[in-house]
Design a protein around this motif. Structure first.
Motif, PDB file in Angstrom:
ATOM      1  N   MET A  28     -24.440 -73.479 -37.945  1.00  0.00           N
ATOM      2  CA  MET A  28     -23.517 -72.802 -38.866  1.00  0.00           C
ATOM      3  C   MET A  28     -23.033 -73.749 -39.951  1.00  0.00           C
ATOM      4  O   MET A  28     -22.942 -73.380 -41.118  1.00  0.00           O
ATOM      5  CB  MET A  28     -22.333 -72.240 -38.093  1.00  0.00           C
ATOM      6  N   ALA A  29     -22.723 -74.981 -39.572  1.00  0.00           N
ATOM      7  CA  ALA A  29     -22.243 -75.966 -40.545  1.00  0.00           C
ATOM      8  C   ALA A  29     -23.290 -76.268 -41.610  1.00  0.00           C
ATOM      9  O   ALA A  29     -22.957 -76.672 -42.724  1.00  0.00           O
ATOM     10  CB  ALA A  29     -21.832 -77.251 -39.828  1.00  0.00           C
ATOM     11  N   CYS A  30     -24.563 -76.048 -41.266  1.00  0.00           N
ATOM     12  CA  CYS A  30     -25.669 -76.260 -42.210  1.00  0.00           C
ATOM     13  C   CYS A  30     -26.074 -74.973 -42.922  1.00  0.00           C
ATOM     14  O   CYS A  30     -27.042 -74.961 -43.693  1.00  0.00           O
ATOM     15  CB  CYS A  30     -26.876 -76.833 -41.472  1.00  0.00           C
ATOM     16  N   ASN A  31     -25.352 -73.874 -42.631  1.00  0.00           N
ATOM     17  CA  ASN A  31     -25.670 -72.550 -43.207  1.00  0.00           C
ATOM     18  C   ASN A  31     -27.065 -72.065 -42.813  1.00  0.00           C
ATOM     19  O   ASN A  31     -27.740 -71.371 -43.580  1.00  0.00           O
ATOM     20  CB  ASN A  31     -25.539 -72.548 -44.730  1.00  0.00           C
ATOM     21  N   CYS A  32     -27.501 -72.437 -41.605  1.00  0.00           N
ATOM     22  CA  CYS A  32     -28.810 -72.009 -41.126  1.00  0.00           C
ATOM     23  C   CYS A  32     -28.698 -70.673 -40.388  1.00  0.00           C
ATOM     24  O   CYS A  32     -27.792 -70.498 -39.570  1.00  0.00           O
ATOM     25  CB  CYS A  32     -29.394 -73.052 -40.173  1.00  0.00           C
ATOM     26  N   PRO A  33     -29.582 -69.719 -40.659  1.00  0.00           N
ATOM     27  CA  PRO A  33     -29.592 -68.464 -39.902  1.00  0.00           C
ATOM     28  C   PRO A  33     -29.768 -68.720 -38.404  1.00  0.00           C
ATOM     29  O   PRO A  33     -30.417 -69.698 -38.006  1.00  0.00           O
ATOM     30  CB  PRO A  33     -30.795 -67.713 -40.477  1.00  0.00           C
ATOM     31  N   ILE A  34     -29.194 -67.833 -37.588  1.00  0.00           N
ATOM     32  CA  ILE A  34     -29.207 -68.000 -36.134  1.00  0.00           C
ATOM     33  C   ILE A  34     -29.617 -66.692 -35.469  1.00  0.00           C
ATOM     34  O   ILE A  34     -29.146 -65.625 -35.850  1.00  0.00           O
ATOM     35  CB  ILE A  34     -27.801 -68.403 -35.621  1.00  0.00           C
ATOM     36  N   VAL A  35     -30.476 -66.807 -34.475  1.00  0.00           N
ATOM     37  CA  VAL A  35     -30.797 -65.683 -33.583  1.00  0.00           C
ATOM     38  C   VAL A  35     -30.491 -66.176 -32.174  1.00  0.00           C
ATOM     39  O   VAL A  35     -31.020 -67.210 -31.749  1.00  0.00           O
ATOM     40  CB  VAL A  35     -32.281 -65.251 -33.709  1.00  0.00           C
ATOM     41  N   SER A  36     -29.619 -65.453 -31.465  1.00  0.00           N
ATOM     42  CA  SER A  36     -29.198 -65.924 -30.144  1.00  0.00           C
ATOM     43  C   SER A  36     -28.922 -64.765 -29.200  1.00  0.00           C
ATOM     44  O   SER A  36     -28.466 -63.699 -29.621  1.00  0.00           O
ATOM     45  CB  SER A  36     -27.931 -66.782 -30.275  1.00  0.00           C
ATOM     46  N   VAL A  37     -29.176 -65.005 -27.920  1.00  0.00           N
ATOM     47  CA  VAL A  37     -28.729 -64.061 -26.900  1.00  0.00           C
ATOM     48  C   VAL A  37     -27.207 -64.196 -26.775  1.00  0.00           C
ATOM     49  O   VAL A  37     -26.615 -65.163 -27.273  1.00  0.00           O
ATOM     50  CB  VAL A  37     -29.407 -64.343 -25.535  1.00  0.00           C
ATOM     51  N   ASP A  38     -26.585 -63.237 -26.118  1.00  0.00           N
ATOM     52  CA  ASP A  38     -25.132 -63.259 -25.927  1.00  0.00           C
ATOM     53  C   ASP A  38     -24.811 -64.213 -24.780  1.00  0.00           C
ATOM     54  O   ASP A  38     -24.840 -63.846 -23.606  1.00  0.00           O
ATOM     55  CB  ASP A  38     -24.632 -61.844 -25.615  1.00  0.00           C
ATOM     56  N   VAL A  39     -24.531 -65.460 -25.123  1.00  0.00           N
ATOM     57  CA  VAL A  39     -24.285 -66.497 -24.120  1.00  0.00           C
ATOM     58  C   VAL A  39     -23.127 -67.369 -24.595  1.00  0.00           C
ATOM     59  O   VAL A  39     -22.947 -67.588 -25.793  1.00  0.00           O
ATOM     60  CB  VAL A  39     -25.576 -67.341 -23.894  1.00  0.00           C
ATOM     61  N   GLY A  40     -22.307 -67.845 -23.657  1.00  0.00           N
ATOM     62  CA  GLY A  40     -21.161 -68.676 -24.033  1.00  0.00           C
ATOM     63  C   GLY A  40     -20.283 -67.954 -25.033  1.00  0.00           C
ATOM     64  O   GLY A  40     -19.993 -66.763 -24.895  1.00  0.00           O
TER      65      GLY A  40
ATOM     66  N   ASN B 264     -35.182 -64.540 -46.059  1.00  0.00           N
ATOM     67  CA  ASN B 264     -35.345 -65.896 -46.606  1.00  0.00           C
ATOM     68  C   ASN B 264     -34.078 -66.361 -47.337  1.00  0.00           C
ATOM     69  O   ASN B 264     -34.121 -66.783 -48.495  1.00  0.00           O
ATOM     70  CB  ASN B 264     -36.559 -65.957 -47.542  1.00  0.00           C
ATOM     71  N   LYS B 265     -32.965 -66.254 -46.643  1.00  0.00           N
ATOM     72  CA  LYS B 265     -31.676 -66.554 -47.269  1.00  0.00           C
ATOM     73  C   LYS B 265     -30.796 -67.359 -46.307  1.00  0.00           C
ATOM     74  O   LYS B 265     -30.779 -67.100 -45.113  1.00  0.00           O
ATOM     75  CB  LYS B 265     -30.985 -65.228 -47.633  1.00  0.00           C
ATOM     76  N   ARG B 266     -30.080 -68.329 -46.833  1.00  0.00           N
ATOM     77  CA  ARG B 266     -29.147 -69.102 -46.006  1.00  0.00           C
ATOM     78  C   ARG B 266     -27.876 -68.277 -45.776  1.00  0.00           C
ATOM     79  O   ARG B 266     -27.656 -67.251 -46.428  1.00  0.00           O
ATOM     80  CB  ARG B 266     -28.801 -70.440 -46.673  1.00  0.00           C
ATOM     81  N   THR B 267     -27.037 -68.732 -44.853  1.00  0.00           N
ATOM     82  CA  THR B 267     -25.844 -67.970 -44.472  1.00  0.00           C
ATOM     83  C   THR B 267     -24.568 -68.587 -45.051  1.00  0.00           C
ATOM     84  O   THR B 267     -24.609 -69.624 -45.717  1.00  0.00           O
ATOM     85  CB  THR B 267     -25.697 -67.926 -42.938  1.00  0.00           C
ATOM     86  N   ASN B 268     -23.423 -67.968 -44.727  1.00  0.00           N
ATOM     87  CA  ASN B 268     -22.116 -68.557 -45.061  1.00  0.00           C
ATOM     88  C   ASN B 268     -21.432 -69.050 -43.784  1.00  0.00           C
ATOM     89  O   ASN B 268     -20.219 -69.010 -43.645  1.00  0.00           O
ATOM     90  CB  ASN B 268     -21.229 -67.534 -45.778  1.00  0.00           C
ATOM     91  N   GLY B 269     -22.264 -69.503 -42.844  1.00  0.00           N
ATOM     92  CA  GLY B 269     -21.743 -69.944 -41.544  1.00  0.00           C
ATOM     93  C   GLY B 269     -20.747 -71.079 -41.633  1.00  0.00           C
ATOM     94  O   GLY B 269     -19.777 -71.127 -40.882  1.00  0.00           O
ATOM     95  N   ARG B 270     -20.965 -72.005 -42.560  1.00  0.00           N
ATOM     96  CA  ARG B 270     -20.075 -73.156 -42.697  1.00  0.00           C
ATOM     97  C   ARG B 270     -18.649 -72.708 -43.036  1.00  0.00           C
ATOM     98  O   ARG B 270     -17.680 -73.207 -42.460  1.00  0.00           O
ATOM     99  CB  ARG B 270     -20.605 -74.092 -43.787  1.00  0.00           C
ATOM    100  N   GLU B 271     -18.557 -71.747 -43.944  1.00  0.00           N
ATOM    101  CA  GLU B 271     -17.252 -71.210 -44.336  1.00  0.00           C
ATOM    102  C   GLU B 271     -16.515 -70.620 -43.130  1.00  0.00           C
ATOM    103  O   GLU B 271     -15.341 -70.874 -42.924  1.00  0.00           O
ATOM    104  CB  GLU B 271     -17.463 -70.129 -45.403  1.00  0.00           C
ATOM    105  N   LYS B 272     -17.248 -69.868 -42.297  1.00  0.00           N
ATOM    106  CA  LYS B 272     -16.649 -69.256 -41.101  1.00  0.00           C
ATOM    107  C   LYS B 272     -16.227 -70.328 -40.093  1.00  0.00           C
ATOM    108  O   LYS B 272     -15.153 -70.268 -39.493  1.00  0.00           O
ATOM    109  CB  LYS B 272     -17.663 -68.297 -40.458  1.00  0.00           C
TER     110      LYS B 272
END
Length: 304
Positions: free
Chosen positions: A227-239, A272-280
């Motif tokens: 998220m800090a790198c604004n990289c897209p993430i695909v994850s199972v519901d864990v943690g 093909n787009k980065r995220t706003n994860g860092r902001e969050k």
């Protein structure tokens, strides 16, 4: 304020999320030193009692901050210095280890959990806080993607998936990830193994998506660093992943089946787009500096 950090070094090094946290505490003016445990299981940890007591006499800490339940149990075998224990997930998710952690919870002056799920599993009622480990946002930050891809030898047309661990780590469930990626002819997956912190940050800027399929987690650093790198993430519901990535466009929670995972990976490739994860991440106070201040407040409350 002098804090003795008590943690394992069984893997040959201290976990990076612990050293990151300690560095942030030191930057905030806290004097820290380490006592590292080498030895596995309850008996292995108990063999560290005498050297631990020697270290306490030498360093004379105000508080011992133990990381993981077994370390918390060891730290509490002495009763002169108050103990704060952080539980990182595996010490709560594993039912056998959880029983040991529960003893540490009762004895510790304060307990820190990294996810709500772990608090629920531990059934803790008092003397606790929810504080996920923070991310060093100076290391993990958006970089020039083209430059990072060139360094790693990725072409512009490559669809690269970064897996959340080593392929030989069964907890990370690499079989499910491999099955999902095999359904996408234009994608390839690399394992997170053998890289230093700066290299991981470069990788997260170079790859198209970060993938997590773990059986269990606490509050995975992999997700927060992505998220800090604004990289897209695909994850199972864990943690705590669902809470952390909630509302971040380009990040997806998936079912534990290869078809759903492959579908979401394809979506990421198409956009093909980065995220706003860092902001969050920063808004949630999950940067190292913010987390350090929360922990310092706990130290002050324990001492008062």
């Amino acid at each position: 304020m002098k804090i003795l950090i008590l943690c394992s070094k069984n893997s040959g090094r201290i976990a990076p999320f612990i050293t990151d946290q300690v560095e942030a505490l030191q930057k905030a003016g806290v004097v820290c030193d380490y006592f590292t445990v080498e030895g596995k299981g309850v008996k292995g940890y108990l063999r560290n009692y005498t050297p631990m007591m020697r270290k306490i006499r030498e360093f004379q800490p105000d508080i011992i901050h133990a990381h993981y339940g077994l370390s918390g149990l060891l730290a509490n075998l002495q009763r002169k210095v108050p103990v704060v224990t952080t539980y990182h997930g595996s010490d709560i998710n594993n039912p056998k280890v959880r029983q040991i952690s529960k003893v540490a919870m009762k004895l510790s002056a304060w307990n820190i959990f990294v996810s709500k799920k772990n608090i629920k599993l531990a059934r803790v009622k008092k003397k606790f806080s929810l504080i996920p480990c923070g991310v060093d946002t100076n290391i993990f930050r958006p970089m020039d993607r083209k430059a990072e891809r060139k360094k790693l030898g990725f072409s512009e047309s490559d669809n690269i998936v970064l897996f959340a661990g080593a392929f030989d780590n069964p907890v990370k469930n690499p079989e499910l990830a491999t099955e999902a990626v095999s359904k996408i002819s234009v994608a390839r997956m690399i394992e997170l193994k053998g890289y230093n912190r700066k290299q991981v940050a470069g990788l997260m800027n170079a790859v198209d998506v970060c993938l997590m399929t773990s059986h269990t987690e606490g509050s995975p650093q992999f997700i927060k660093e992505a998220m800090a790198c604004n990289c897209p993430i695909v994850s199972v519901d864990v943690g705590d992943v669902k809470e952390v990535i909630d509302g971040v466009e380009g990040c997806y929670i998936v079912e534990r089946n290869a078809e759903d995972i492959a579908e979401k990976l394809k979506l990421v490739f198409e956009k093909n787009k980065r995220t706003n994860g860092r902001e969050k991440l920063i808004k949630m106070g999950l940067d190292s500096e913010s987390v350090a201040q929360k922990i310092i407040e706990i130290y002050k409350n324990v001492l008062s």
